[in-house]
Structure formats: structure tokens, C-alpha cells
Enzyme design. Structure first.
Site, PDB file in Angstrom:
ATOM      1  N   SER A   1       0.822  -1.217   0.000  1.00 20.32           N
ATOM      2  CA  SER A   1       0.000   0.000   0.000  1.00 20.32           C
ATOM      3  C   SER A   1       0.851   1.261   0.000  1.00 20.32           C
ATOM      4  O   SER A   1       0.470   2.275  -0.558  1.00 20.32           O
ATOM      5  CB  SER A   1      -0.914   0.022   1.226  1.00 20.32           C
ATOM      6  OG  SER A   1      -1.823  -1.052   1.177  1.00 20.32           O
TER       7      SER A   1
ATOM      8  N   GLU B   1       2.057  -0.191  15.403  1.00 18.82           N
ATOM      9  CA  GLU B   1       2.487   1.153  15.011  1.00 18.82           C
ATOM     10  C   GLU B   1       3.190   1.895  16.145  1.00 18.82           C
ATOM     11  O   GLU B   1       4.119   2.670  15.912  1.00 18.82           O
ATOM     12  CB  GLU B   1       1.298   1.968  14.499  1.00 18.82           C
ATOM     13  CG  GLU B   1       0.685   1.443  13.212  1.00 18.82           C
ATOM     14  CD  GLU B   1      -0.313   0.306  13.419  1.00 18.82           C
ATOM     15  OE1 GLU B   1      -0.622  -0.014  14.595  1.00 18.82           O
ATOM     16  OE2 GLU B   1      -0.803  -0.267  12.431  1.00 18.82           O
TER      17      GLU B   1
ATOM     18  N   PHE C   1      -3.246   5.590  11.175  1.00 19.48           N
ATOM     19  CA  PHE C   1      -2.386   4.840  12.099  1.00 19.48           C
ATOM     20  C   PHE C   1      -1.032   5.518  12.289  1.00 19.48           C
ATOM     21  O   PHE C   1      -0.264   5.143  13.160  1.00 19.48           O
ATOM     22  CB  PHE C   1      -2.200   3.405  11.593  1.00 19.48           C
ATOM     23  CG  PHE C   1      -3.491   2.765  11.141  1.00 19.48           C
ATOM     24  CD1 PHE C   1      -4.641   2.920  11.896  1.00 19.48           C
ATOM     25  CD2 PHE C   1      -3.560   2.041   9.969  1.00 19.48           C
ATOM     26  CE1 PHE C   1      -5.844   2.355  11.486  1.00 19.48           C
ATOM     27  CE2 PHE C   1      -4.758   1.474   9.551  1.00 19.48           C
ATOM     28  CZ  PHE C   1      -5.903   1.630  10.300  1.00 19.48           C
TER      29      PHE C   1
ATOM     30  N   HIS D   1      -3.015   7.219   2.254  1.00 22.53           N
ATOM     31  CA  HIS D   1      -4.448   6.997   2.428  1.00 22.53           C
ATOM     32  C   HIS D   1      -5.088   8.043   3.339  1.00 22.53           C
ATOM     33  O   HIS D   1      -5.982   7.736   4.130  1.00 22.53           O
ATOM     34  CB  HIS D   1      -4.714   5.581   2.955  1.00 22.53           C
ATOM     35  CG  HIS D   1      -4.353   4.489   1.990  1.00 22.53           C
ATOM     36  ND1 HIS D   1      -3.115   4.388   1.399  1.00 22.53           N
ATOM     37  CD2 HIS D   1      -5.077   3.442   1.505  1.00 22.53           C
ATOM     38  CE1 HIS D   1      -3.088   3.335   0.605  1.00 22.53           C
ATOM     39  NE2 HIS D   1      -4.256   2.748   0.636  1.00 22.53           N
TER      40      HIS D   1
ATOM     41  N   ASP E   1     -13.189   2.010   2.116  1.00 22.22           N
ATOM     42  CA  ASP E   1     -12.927   1.487   3.463  1.00 22.22           C
ATOM     43  C   ASP E   1     -13.716   2.234   4.539  1.00 22.22           C
ATOM     44  O   ASP E   1     -13.936   1.726   5.636  1.00 22.22           O
ATOM     45  CB  ASP E   1     -11.434   1.546   3.800  1.00 22.22           C
ATOM     46  CG  ASP E   1     -10.679   0.340   3.253  1.00 22.22           C
ATOM     47  OD1 ASP E   1     -11.343  -0.627   2.818  1.00 22.22           O
ATOM     48  OD2 ASP E   1      -9.438   0.376   3.251  1.00 22.22           O
TER      49      ASP E   1
ATOM     50  N   ARG F   1      -4.222   7.771  -1.549  1.00 23.76           N
ATOM     51  CA  ARG F   1      -4.371   6.481  -2.207  1.00 23.76           C
ATOM     52  C   ARG F   1      -4.707   6.572  -3.699  1.00 23.76           C
ATOM     53  O   ARG F   1      -4.117   5.845  -4.497  1.00 23.76           O
ATOM     54  CB  ARG F   1      -5.465   5.686  -1.493  1.00 23.76           C
ATOM     55  CG  ARG F   1      -5.852   4.402  -2.186  1.00 23.76           C
ATOM     56  CD  ARG F   1      -6.859   3.618  -1.359  1.00 23.76           C
ATOM     57  NE  ARG F   1      -7.208   2.379  -2.029  1.00 23.76           N
ATOM     58  CZ  ARG F   1      -8.353   2.183  -2.688  1.00 23.76           C
ATOM     59  NH1 ARG F   1      -9.235   3.155  -2.779  1.00 23.76           N
ATOM     60  NH2 ARG F   1      -8.599   1.027  -3.271  1.00 23.76           N
TER      61      ARG F   1
END
Lengths: 281, 317
Positions: free
Chosen positions: B40, B61, B86, B112, B120, B170
Site C-alpha cells: 500500500s 504502530e 495509524f 491513504h 474502506d 491512495r
């Protein structure tokens, strides 16, 4: 290298420093500090291979990270008495414009401190990162860290503990101050953690017990054993059994002095139990 | 009015990956950490070329941020990679104490970000991250607009000592800034000259601002578009110079109006040059599932929204 008696004398002086520092500002954490005095003195005077002068990168020397930053009094006293900054500066502990903040920080540029700590549970990750960089730099020196037992209730620790074994970080010795106390009471009452030995072993660490964590000879022997276990593919954990408030009778075996300063009378009693050895600041 | 050509849609996260690949070749102190999102974040190349300098930390994380802080001790320059949510909210205290307060040279690289994460949904669509990061003393906050700029920014932040938050996204979006550009942290880029309204945009909204400027010109309104890739430190001078000419301003960002670019701009204006301002931003809300285009339309973050805001703010002059 100083002998046991010299280390003992320094420890006594460090206890005086701790009591006087927290008394002056009527705040700070004497209990855990006193419990770890022998450990800090042994570490800085005898165990670690360290340079005389301080630089942040610490290449070519052993490094130490304090995760349970609230025991800053013992850290500051031992750093000062190991030559990192003037002993007189202990007089500024927790005062405005001081480099000796309530919890250790790099922000004011105090020599000997490489990361801020105080918000608990972050020290494993930072120490492991420094250990990874030592490996990348082909620096054979070790990383030492200290953590409270109650502190292990924070989840981030276990992320780091899991990572260390999975990545064969074998140049670290992480010590847990096993005094069984935290702010609200005994760790077994607040949130029982079961067997820390079993937990660390299950997470892939080699574990060394030091049953007499306030005995300098026992610390030196145990830490030498731990050092001999480094470089063998696994991280090393030392379970250091200490007495909170050690060396001041009314502060021992209780959580009551975790974060409370002695009053004038209590200070005198504590100092009388620890006669001046190397000179007060 | 100067016009810009989309050389083909590309995702900004691939710009990050390309920048990291470049750094792998040119700076041996650069190390990269990822929390189970290598694909990603487009970190595959760096991992393949420099396995010794790549650290897979798993879904952990907090540990990743702490590891990165520790790795700086001894001279490494860690780049952490995970989603924006995150990278910030989940690890705020770790960034605050171990990175920002400790002044560690960590580059927090966040993909993202915002609504354009799409399907999502809100659990992953952080719209508060710019605010969280800009409030940390000493933190540099960058939100790039296209592939080329993200690549250049990734390379530039390795040369900057201190903690940086680099935000990108993204979806594939217009790629229109110059290839191999020099990226100057804290320096706004003036994209068009205009006299009637200033539009300052960041991230994916920069291209939308250019589209808006074209449409406004057809209505006889000349808009000056500034690409504010660095939200902190903000280029106060570029903003003040522009509004002293246009007399009104629209800020545009893929973020909550609370804590975002618009608030930073409003402070500069309040202090130095009180000016009518309209905010193109989300209105203190969470997102939801949908395609990026649907979401940007529903939440008012596209060229149409910028056009309406511009017409409104001009009337307030």
C-alpha cells in the site's frame, strides 16, 4: 574500577541526593528512585562501557535508556556524580528554567539523556531502535534499558518485546525493576501480571533473575551473567527484585512513597539513616 | 492564465515509493519501517534493494514510532510508513514524547489520508491528522498534491533535520507539477496569477483549485492559485502578498476545517491583514464509504465547491 565499598558509599550519597531533591520541591518520586540506587550506581560506575563526554549518537559506547522516567531523581544524581553535569545542578531539580525537568528530557539539552520518558511504555521501542542502529553501524557495544514492573501493563511494551526476539536483537539487556508496587497499590492488586519470567520466555527472551536487587555484588554478578548471554541471537531480560524506598526504613515495602516527598522531619530521619559519604551538593 | 497539463493520473503514494527508492541509492543513512502495509505504501522497491535497511514491524504502530526514534541515535534517518490514521491518531503520544519532544529526526510518512481513501470508510479516513501533527512543537507538516511533488518532497525531507509529517493519498490523481522539481520546505508555489480571489490549496485539492480557476476565468473572475504543500511552517509572506492584491481568499483541503490549513491561514490573516475567507474543508464530520469522486462531491471538496466559495468570498469584499 571502583570496588564494592566505593559503590556502596556512592549509593548512600545518591540516596541523600534523592531525598534532598524531592524534599526541596515537595514533589517527585523517591520510592522507585531509592529502590534502584544500587542498580544505577553499578551500571554507570562499573557495568557500562561509556565515554567520559556525552554525545547524542553514542557511537562506540554502551547506551542506557530509562523508560520509567518518573525515577528521574536517581537518574540525575547518578548522571551528575558520573561526571555528565555539575553535581550542584541537582539543586535545580523541578525548578523553572532547569535542565532537570520532572521527567527526563533531551529538550533542555541535559547531557546523559537521549530520549524523553515519563509517559510510560515507550522505552522498549526506543532502546530496540538504538540497538538496531548499533547493528547497522557495526558497533559492538550494548544497549541497556530499565523499566518499571507496573509499566509493563502498557501494551506498547509487548509490541517491542515481541519484535526484539523476532528480529534477534541480542545486543540489548533490558532490566525490569521488580518492586511489586505502583501508584494505586501492589501490582498484584492493581493488575496482576502473572509470571514475568514465563511471559518474557514465551516472547523469546533469555531471562536472568537478580533476587537481591539492592545488593551491589548480586547486581554485578547478575549483570555480568546477562552480558555473557548477549550476542547469542536472543534479547536478554533481567528481573531485578528490589525494595521500593530502599535505605529509608519508613519508605520501604510500600507504594506510599511512589510519588510523595518527605517533610522536614522525615527528611532528617532519612538522611540520618544515610550518612554523608562523598559530600552533599 | 498559466495552464497546467495532466501528464497522466498517478497516485501520490507511488511518488513516495519512488522518492524512497531514490533515497535508498543516494543516502545510506536512510532506513525504512513499515507496519504491514508495504504494498500500500509502495515500499517494495526499497525493501528489495536494501533489505538490511528495511524493517517490517508488523501491526504494531506504537512500536514502529518508538523504534524509529531510537534508530536516530547513531545517525540513521528513519522513514515510517503506514496509513495516515495509524500514523497519527493511533500513535499520538509516541510521536509527542519519543519523537517531537525528543527532537528526533524521524520522517512519518502517511498514505491513504482523507476521504479519498474511499470504500474502506470512516474508520480509515482520517480528517484530523493535519491538526494533530501541526500542534506538535517542532513538527514540519507537508501535504503534497501529486506524484511528482510527493517524490520530490520525500527526497527533500531526508535533508531536513527534525521530525516531519508527510501526508499523501491512495487514489490516482492528476500529475501536473514538473518532473524532478526541487522541493523547498515551507515555500508556497504560485501556480496562477490573478487579481480577484486568492485560492490556497493543499494536497489533492490543488488540482481541483486549478480546475476551478479555469472555470472562474470563463466567468470573468481571475483567481490566483497557491499550492501550499507545507502547512507548517506556513509561507505567511506568499499568502499575505497575494491577499494584499486580491482582497479575499479561499482555502481548500481534504481535512476538517477545524485544525486544518484554513485555520492556519486565518491566523496569519487575523494577525497581519484581516481578509474575508471561505473554507473548503469537511464540516466537523466523519466520512463514509463511497468512491473518492462521490465522497469529494458529497462533502464539498472539489472544483465546484471551490468555485462556489470563490464567488461567495468575492461578494464579501
Amino acid at each position: 574500577m571502583p570496588n564494592t565499598q566505593q559503590l556502596q558509599d556512592l549509593t548512600t550519597q545518591v540516596r541523600r541526593d534523592i531525598l534532598r531533591m524531592v524534599h526541596k520541591v515537595n514533589s517527585g518520586h523517591p520510592g522507585g528512585s531509592l529502590g534502584c540506587a544500587e542498580f544505577f550506581v553499578s551500571l554507570y560506575q562499573n557495568i557500562m562501557d561509556r565515554k567520559e563526554t556525552f554525545d547524542m549518537d553514542g557511537i562506540g559506547e554502551d547506551l542506557f535508556f530509562l523508560s520509567n522516567g518518573h525515577i528521574s531523581p536517581v537518574f540525575y544524581s547518578v548522571l551528575a556524580r558520573s561526571g555528565y553535569f555539575p553535581v550542584n545542578e541537582l539543586n535545580t531539580f523541578r525548578l523553572i528554567n532547569s535542565r532537570l525537568q520532572g521527567h527526563p528530557t533531551t529538550h533542555e539539552g541535559l547531557p546523559g539523556v537521549r530520549v524523553a520518558s515519563g509517559s510510560l511504555g515507550q522505552g522498549f521501542s526506543v532502546a530496540l531502535g538504538a540497538a538496531e542502529t548499533k547493528k547497522l553501524n557495526h558497533d559492538k557495544h550494548l544497549v541497556y534499558s530499565l523499566h518499571g514492573d507496573g509499566e509493563l501493563q502498557e501494551g506498547q511494551n509487548w509490541e517491542g518485546i515481541m519484535y526484539a526476539a523476532a528480529n534477534n536483537i541480542d545486543n540489548i539487556i533490558s532490566t525490569i525493576d521488580l518492586n511489586g508496587q505502583q501508584i494505586d497499590g501492589a501490582t498484584d492488586d492493581v493488575l496482576p501480571m502473572g509470571s514475568l519470567r514465563a511471559k518474557f520466555e514465551a516472547f523469546g527472551w533469555t531471562v536472568v533473575d537478580i533476587e537481591q536487587g539492592n545488593d551491589i555484588d548480586a547486581i554485578l554478578t547478575g549483570m555480568a551473567e546477562a552480558k555473557a548471554l548477549t550476542g547469542k541471537g536472543k534479547p536478554v531480560c533481567v528481573l531485578l527484585k528490589t525494595v521500593m524506598g530502599n535505605g529509608v526504613d519508613f519508605m520501604m515495602h510500600t507504594h506510599a512513597w511512589h510519588g510523595k516527598a518527605p517533610n522536614d522531619e522525615q527528611l532528617e530521619i532519612g538522611l540520618a539513616q544515610n550518612p554523608e559519604t562523598l559530600g552533599d551538593y | 492564465m498559466k495552464t497546467y497539463t495532466n501528464t497522466g493520473n498517478k497516485d501520490t503514494r507511488s511518488g513516495f515509493g519512488a522518492g524512497l527508492t531514490e533515497l535508498g541509492k543516494t543516502n545510506e543513512n536512510v532506513v525504512a519501517l513499515c507496519a504491514d502495509l508495504i504494498g500500500s505504501l509502495k515500499m517494495d522497491d526499497f525493501k528489495a534493494n536494501h533489505p538490511d535497511r528495511f524493517f517490517q514491524v508488523g501491526i504494531a504502530e506504537a512500536n514502529m514510532i518508538g523504534l524509529a526514534a531510537g534508530m536516530t541515535i547513531g545517525g540513521k534517518i528513519p522513514f515510517t510508513g503506514t496509513f495516515a490514521n495509524f500514523s497519527t491518531g493511533r500513535v499520538y503520544d509516541q510521536i509527542r514524547q519519543s519523537v517531537a519532544y525528543s527532537d528526533k529526526n524521524v520522517k512519518i510518512c502517511a498514505s491513504h489520508a482523507g476521504l479519498t481513501l474511499g470504500e474502506d470508510g470512516a474508520t480509515h479516513q482520517i480528517l484530523e491528522d493535519i491538526g494533530l501533527m501541526k500542534m506538535l512543537p517542532g513538527m514540519t507538516v507537508i501535504n503534497t498534491c501529486d506524484y511528482n511533488q510527493t517524490k520530490a518532497a520525500t527526497i527533500a525531507i531526508a535533508e531536513h533535520h527534525g521530525p516531519v509529517y508527510l501526508r499523501f493519498g491512495r487514489p490516482k490523481v492528476a500529475n501536473f507539477t514538473p518532473e524532478n522539481q526541487t522541493f523547498e520546505i515551507g515555500k508556497a508555489v504560485q501556480l496562477t496569477e490573478g487579481n480577484d480571489v486568492t485560492i490556497v490549496a493543499t494536497g489533492h485539492l490543488v488540482w481541483e483549485a486549478l480546475e476551478a480557476a479555469k472555470a472562474l476565468l470563463e466567468k470573468g473572475i481571475s483567481a490566483e492559485v497557491l499550492n501550499i504543500h507545507t502547512i507548517k511552517p506556513l509561507d505567511d509572506k506568499a499568502i499575505l502578498d497575494s491577499v494584499s492584491k486580491t482582497g479575499c481568499i479561499v482555502t481548500a483541503e481534504e481535512h476538517n476545517y477545524l485544525g486544518g490549513l484554513g485555520e492556519s491561514v486565518a491566523r496569519v490573516l487575523a494577525l497581519h491583514h484581516p481578509t474575508p475567507q471561505e473554507f473548503v474543508a469537511t464540516d466537523d464530520t466523519f466520512g463514509e464509504s463511497g468512491t473518492p469522486e462521490q465522497l469529494m462531491e458529497k462533502y464539498g471538496l472539489n472544483a465546484d465547491a471551490i468555485i462556489k466559495a470563490s464567488e461567495k468570498v468575492i461578494k464579501r469584499k
